[in-house]
Design a protein around this motif. Structure first.
Motif, PDB file in Angstrom:
ATOM      1  N   VAL A  99       0.825  -1.208   0.000  1.00  0.00           N
ATOM      2  CA  VAL A  99       0.000   0.000   0.000  1.00  0.00           C
ATOM      3  C   VAL A  99       0.856   1.254   0.000  1.00  0.00           C
ATOM      4  O   VAL A  99       1.859   1.342   0.716  1.00  0.00           O
ATOM      5  N   ARG A 100       0.464   2.215  -0.797  1.00  0.00           N
ATOM      6  CA  ARG A 100       1.014   3.560  -0.702  1.00  0.00           C
ATOM      7  C   ARG A 100      -0.032   4.398   0.042  1.00  0.00           C
ATOM      8  O   ARG A 100      -1.206   4.431  -0.339  1.00  0.00           O
ATOM      9  N   PHE A 101       0.396   5.059   1.116  1.00  0.00           N
ATOM     10  CA  PHE A 101      -0.549   5.801   1.936  1.00  0.00           C
ATOM     11  C   PHE A 101      -0.064   7.225   2.132  1.00  0.00           C
ATOM     12  O   PHE A 101       1.132   7.531   2.028  1.00  0.00           O
ATOM     13  N   VAL A 102      -1.024   8.087   2.453  1.00  0.00           N
ATOM     14  CA  VAL A 102      -0.717   9.501   2.651  1.00  0.00           C
ATOM     15  C   VAL A 102      -0.273   9.709   4.090  1.00  0.00           C
ATOM     16  O   VAL A 102      -0.962   9.325   5.034  1.00  0.00           O
ATOM     17  N   SER A 103       0.895  10.334   4.254  1.00  0.00           N
ATOM     18  CA  SER A 103       1.419  10.654   5.576  1.00  0.00           C
ATOM     19  C   SER A 103       1.860  12.116   5.565  1.00  0.00           C
ATOM     20  O   SER A 103       2.976  12.426   5.135  1.00  0.00           O
ATOM     21  N   GLY A 104       0.981  12.981   6.035  1.00  0.00           N
ATOM     22  CA  GLY A 104       1.279  14.409   5.969  1.00  0.00           C
ATOM     23  C   GLY A 104       1.399  14.841   4.519  1.00  0.00           C
ATOM     24  O   GLY A 104       0.517  14.571   3.714  1.00  0.00           O
ATOM     25  N   PRO A 105       2.529  15.497   4.180  1.00  0.00           N
ATOM     26  CA  PRO A 105       2.710  15.953   2.796  1.00  0.00           C
ATOM     27  C   PRO A 105       3.283  14.889   1.882  1.00  0.00           C
ATOM     28  O   PRO A 105       3.496  15.142   0.697  1.00  0.00           O
ATOM     29  N   ARG A 106       3.527  13.695   2.404  1.00  0.00           N
ATOM     30  CA  ARG A 106       4.223  12.668   1.634  1.00  0.00           C
ATOM     31  C   ARG A 106       3.306  11.467   1.366  1.00  0.00           C
ATOM     32  O   ARG A 106       2.285  11.266   2.015  1.00  0.00           O
ATOM     33  N   VAL A 107       3.730  10.693   0.379  1.00  0.00           N
ATOM     34  CA  VAL A 107       3.123   9.388   0.118  1.00  0.00           C
ATOM     35  C   VAL A 107       4.177   8.342   0.432  1.00  0.00           C
ATOM     36  O   VAL A 107       5.273   8.366  -0.143  1.00  0.00           O
ATOM     37  N   GLU A 108       3.873   7.449   1.335  1.00  0.00           N
ATOM     38  CA  GLU A 108       4.831   6.450   1.761  1.00  0.00           C
ATOM     39  C   GLU A 108       4.313   5.055   1.429  1.00  0.00           C
ATOM     40  O   GLU A 108       3.140   4.856   1.125  1.00  0.00           O
ATOM     41  N   TYR A 109       5.241   4.077   1.506  1.00  0.00           N
ATOM     42  CA  TYR A 109       4.924   2.692   1.140  1.00  0.00           C
ATOM     43  C   TYR A 109       4.982   1.815   2.383  1.00  0.00           C
ATOM     44  O   TYR A 109       5.853   1.974   3.227  1.00  0.00           O
ATOM     45  N   VAL A 110       4.038   0.869   2.457  1.00  0.00           N
ATOM     46  CA  VAL A 110       4.063  -0.089   3.550  1.00  0.00           C
ATOM     47  C   VAL A 110       3.486  -1.416   3.081  1.00  0.00           C
ATOM     48  O   VAL A 110       2.599  -1.457   2.212  1.00  0.00           O
ATOM     49  N   GLU A 111       4.030  -2.484   3.608  1.00  0.00           N
ATOM     50  CA  GLU A 111       3.460  -3.810   3.379  1.00  0.00           C
ATOM     51  C   GLU A 111       2.682  -4.172   4.645  1.00  0.00           C
ATOM     52  O   GLU A 111       3.235  -4.142   5.745  1.00  0.00           O
ATOM     53  N   VAL A 112       1.422  -4.501   4.476  1.00  0.00           N
ATOM     54  CA  VAL A 112       0.532  -4.702   5.612  1.00  0.00           C
ATOM     55  C   VAL A 112       0.012  -6.134   5.615  1.00  0.00           C
ATOM     56  O   VAL A 112      -0.269  -6.711   4.547  1.00  0.00           O
ATOM     57  N   TRP A 113      -0.150  -6.670   6.834  1.00  0.00           N
ATOM     58  CA  TRP A 113      -0.719  -7.997   7.017  1.00  0.00           C
ATOM     59  C   TRP A 113      -2.023  -7.908   7.810  1.00  0.00           C
ATOM     60  O   TRP A 113      -2.142  -7.087   8.730  1.00  0.00           O
ATOM     61  N   GLY A 114      -2.959  -8.770   7.494  1.00  0.00           N
ATOM     62  CA  GLY A 114      -4.154  -8.891   8.293  1.00  0.00           C
ATOM     63  C   GLY A 114      -3.888  -9.731   9.535  1.00  0.00           C
ATOM     64  O   GLY A 114      -2.792 -10.259   9.720  1.00  0.00           O
ATOM     65  N   GLN A 115      -4.905  -9.855  10.371  1.00  0.00           N
ATOM     66  CA  GLN A 115      -4.743 -10.570  11.642  1.00  0.00           C
ATOM     67  C   GLN A 115      -4.852 -12.084  11.474  1.00  0.00           C
ATOM     68  O   GLN A 115      -4.478 -12.830  12.381  1.00  0.00           O
ATOM     69  N   GLY A 116      -5.339 -12.520  10.330  1.00  0.00           N
ATOM     70  CA  GLY A 116      -5.465 -13.950  10.078  1.00  0.00           C
ATOM     71  C   GLY A 116      -6.868 -14.454  10.367  1.00  0.00           C
ATOM     72  O   GLY A 116      -7.528 -13.994  11.301  1.00  0.00           O
ATOM     73  N   THR A 117      -7.295 -15.409   9.564  1.00  0.00           N
ATOM     74  CA  THR A 117      -8.596 -16.050   9.778  1.00  0.00           C
ATOM     75  C   THR A 117      -8.419 -17.553   9.596  1.00  0.00           C
ATOM     76  O   THR A 117      -7.764 -18.001   8.662  1.00  0.00           O
ATOM     77  N   LEU A 118      -8.975 -18.322  10.512  1.00  0.00           N
ATOM     78  CA  LEU A 118      -8.756 -19.763  10.529  1.00  0.00           C
ATOM     79  C   LEU A 118      -9.734 -20.466   9.596  1.00  0.00           C
ATOM     80  O   LEU A 118     -10.952 -20.238   9.657  1.00  0.00           O
ATOM     81  N   VAL A 119      -9.178 -21.317   8.751  1.00  0.00           N
ATOM     82  CA  VAL A 119      -9.976 -22.193   7.887  1.00  0.00           C
ATOM     83  C   VAL A 119      -9.673 -23.629   8.297  1.00  0.00           C
ATOM     84  O   VAL A 119      -8.512 -24.047   8.285  1.00  0.00           O
ATOM     85  N   THR A 120     -10.702 -24.356   8.652  1.00  0.00           N
ATOM     86  CA  THR A 120     -10.549 -25.752   9.044  1.00  0.00           C
ATOM     87  C   THR A 120     -11.391 -26.614   8.121  1.00  0.00           C
ATOM     88  O   THR A 120     -12.603 -26.398   7.997  1.00  0.00           O
ATOM     89  N   VAL A 121     -10.742 -27.581   7.482  1.00  0.00           N
ATOM     90  CA  VAL A 121     -11.432 -28.484   6.558  1.00  0.00           C
ATOM     91  C   VAL A 121     -11.422 -29.879   7.172  1.00  0.00           C
ATOM     92  O   VAL A 121     -10.355 -30.464   7.374  1.00  0.00           O
ATOM     93  N   SER A 122     -12.585 -30.397   7.450  1.00  0.00           N
ATOM     94  CA  SER A 122     -12.691 -31.720   8.062  1.00  0.00           C
ATOM     95  C   SER A 122     -12.841 -32.793   6.985  1.00  0.00           C
ATOM     96  O   SER A 122     -13.421 -32.557   5.928  1.00  0.00           O
ATOM     97  N   SER A 123     -12.318 -33.969   7.299  1.00  0.00           N
ATOM     98  CA  SER A 123     -12.362 -35.071   6.317  1.00  0.00           C
ATOM     99  C   SER A 123     -13.630 -35.891   6.481  1.00  0.00           C
ATOM    100  O   SER A 123     -14.384 -35.737   7.414  1.00  0.00           O
TER     101      SER A 123
END
Length: 123
Positions: A99-123
């Motif tokens: 993501v490029r985001f606005v920070s004051g007068p600048r545009v900066e870059y950051v790589e962001v992660w979500g908190q995670g979501t569990l997927v469980t597949v039963s057999s």
């Protein structure tokens, strides 16, 4: 300044389907690639699929033909449609975004992660 919120995980039987969503919010200027990674129990995090801002996609061999990644640029949201799920797909799924985001007068870059979501597949 930028946050990713995931939803859609849960418990499903083998052969079933789930759809994950991940919405980015904050002072976003633009988003480059968005993607999904997963971390199975006791294993390292691995790439599942990515999609560029132009719609080019990339998939792990293990999910090709079963999973589809897509994005809605107007909503800053990426989706992962998962079909024909297998027990080996059980993992915590993480959304990732460049993501490029606005920070004051600048545009900066950051790589962001979500908190995670569990997927469980039963057999």
């Amino acid at each position: 300044q930028v946050r990713l919120v995931e939803s859609g995980g849960g418990l499903v039987q083998a052969g079933g389907s789930l759809r994950l969503s991940c919405a980015a919010s904050g002072s976003i200027f633009s988003i480059n690639a968005m993607g999904w990674f997963r971390q199975p129990p006791g294993k390292q995090r691995e790439l599942v699929a990515t999609v560029t801002s132009g719609g080019n996609t990339n998939y792990a061999d293990s999910v090709k033909g079963r999973f589809t990644i897509s994005r809605d640029n107007a909503k800053n949201t990426v989706y992962l449609q998962m079909n024909s799920l297998k027990p080996d797909d059980t993992a915590v799924y993480y959304c990732n975004s460049q993501v490029r985001f606005v920070s004051g007068p600048r545009v900066e870059y950051v790589e962001v992660w979500g908190q995670g979501t569990l997927v469980t597949v039963s057999s």
